[in-house]
Design a protein around this motif. Structure first.
Motif, PDB file in Angstrom:
ATOM      1  N   ASP A 121      43.180  33.057  55.007  1.00 34.44           N
ATOM      2  CA  ASP A 121      43.920  33.165  56.268  1.00 34.44           C
ATOM      3  C   ASP A 121      44.792  34.413  56.305  1.00 34.44           C
ATOM      4  N   GLY A 122      44.616  35.185  57.346  1.00 37.59           N
ATOM      5  CA  GLY A 122      45.385  36.405  57.513  1.00 37.59           C
ATOM      6  C   GLY A 122      44.778  37.618  56.836  1.00 37.59           C
ATOM      7  N   GLY A 123      43.754  37.420  56.013  1.00 38.44           N
ATOM      8  CA  GLY A 123      43.118  38.529  55.315  1.00 38.44           C
ATOM      9  C   GLY A 123      42.218  39.335  56.234  1.00 38.44           C
ATOM     10  N   LYS A 124      41.925  40.556  55.809  1.00 38.38           N
ATOM     11  CA  LYS A 124      41.143  41.447  56.674  1.00 38.38           C
ATOM     12  C   LYS A 124      39.689  41.012  56.850  1.00 38.38           C
ATOM     13  N   ASN A 125      39.179  40.139  55.981  1.00 34.42           N
ATOM     14  CA  ASN A 125      37.788  39.689  56.083  1.00 34.42           C
ATOM     15  C   ASN A 125      37.641  38.251  56.576  1.00 34.42           C
ATOM     16  N   VAL A 126      38.724  37.619  56.988  1.00 32.10           N
ATOM     17  CA  VAL A 126      38.666  36.206  57.358  1.00 32.10           C
ATOM     18  C   VAL A 126      37.757  35.977  58.570  1.00 32.10           C
ATOM     19  N   ASN A 127      37.731  36.911  59.513  1.00 36.43           N
ATOM     20  CA  ASN A 127      36.830  36.753  60.664  1.00 36.43           C
ATOM     21  C   ASN A 127      35.375  36.792  60.236  1.00 36.43           C
ATOM     22  N   GLN A 128      35.063  37.603  59.237  1.00 38.66           N
ATOM     23  CA  GLN A 128      33.691  37.669  58.735  1.00 38.66           C
ATOM     24  C   GLN A 128      33.306  36.370  58.032  1.00 38.66           C
ATOM     25  N   VAL A 129      34.267  35.733  57.382  1.00 38.67           N
ATOM     26  CA  VAL A 129      34.005  34.430  56.750  1.00 38.67           C
ATOM     27  C   VAL A 129      33.614  33.424  57.822  1.00 38.67           C
ATOM     28  N   THR A 130      34.386  33.393  58.898  1.00 34.47           N
ATOM     29  CA  THR A 130      34.100  32.468  60.000  1.00 34.47           C
ATOM     30  C   THR A 130      32.743  32.753  60.614  1.00 34.47           C
TER      31      THR A 130
END
Length: 129
Positions: A107-116
């Motif tokens: 959460d809040g990391g620069k790659n979290v959207n890519q995880v989702t």
């Protein structure tokens, strides 16, 4: 006077079970993807490579409850992750070695959207939608 309305709902339990299994499998695959991403990003401290390669793995034992873990089983991993002031990270083997090496994927990391996005794509693929 109002018209009476009636409806009947039939739950397709087989389809629900298939979708739940697809979600569990996508969760496990996403955790494996994160593990690969962490290794490729070269963010874990590395000397011999044992911590990154042999001692870090995805634990899927609780995936049916919606939980997977990326585990690093070396005794020094906790100290290096949470107390980096006691360690000087060398960058000759992993150029981006750092403490809190999973932060970019949480959460809040620069790659979290890519995880989702990765989970959503894997879920669609596993569910056949």
């Amino acid at each position: 006077m109002m018209a009476q309305v009636s409806s009947r709902v039939k739950i397709n339990q087989t389809a629900i079970k298939r979708l739940n299994q697809a979600a569990i499998h996508a969760l496990e695959q996403t955790a494996e993807w994160i593990h690969t991403e962490v290794v490729q990003a070269q963010v874990m401290p590395r000397d011999s490579g044992a911590m990154q390669n042999e001692s870090t793995f995805v634990d899927c034992s609780n995936s049916s409850n919606g939980k997977v873990s990326l585990v690093t089983s070396t005794p020094y991993a906790r100290r290096w992750y949470f107390n980096p002031e006691s360690v000087k990270f060398h960058t000759d083997k992993n150029a981006n070695a750092q403490d809190h090496w999973l932060t970019d994927w949480t959460d809040g990391g620069k790659n979290v959207n890519q995880v989702t996005k990765t989970f959503a794509e894997l879920y669609r693929r596993n569910a056949g939608t």
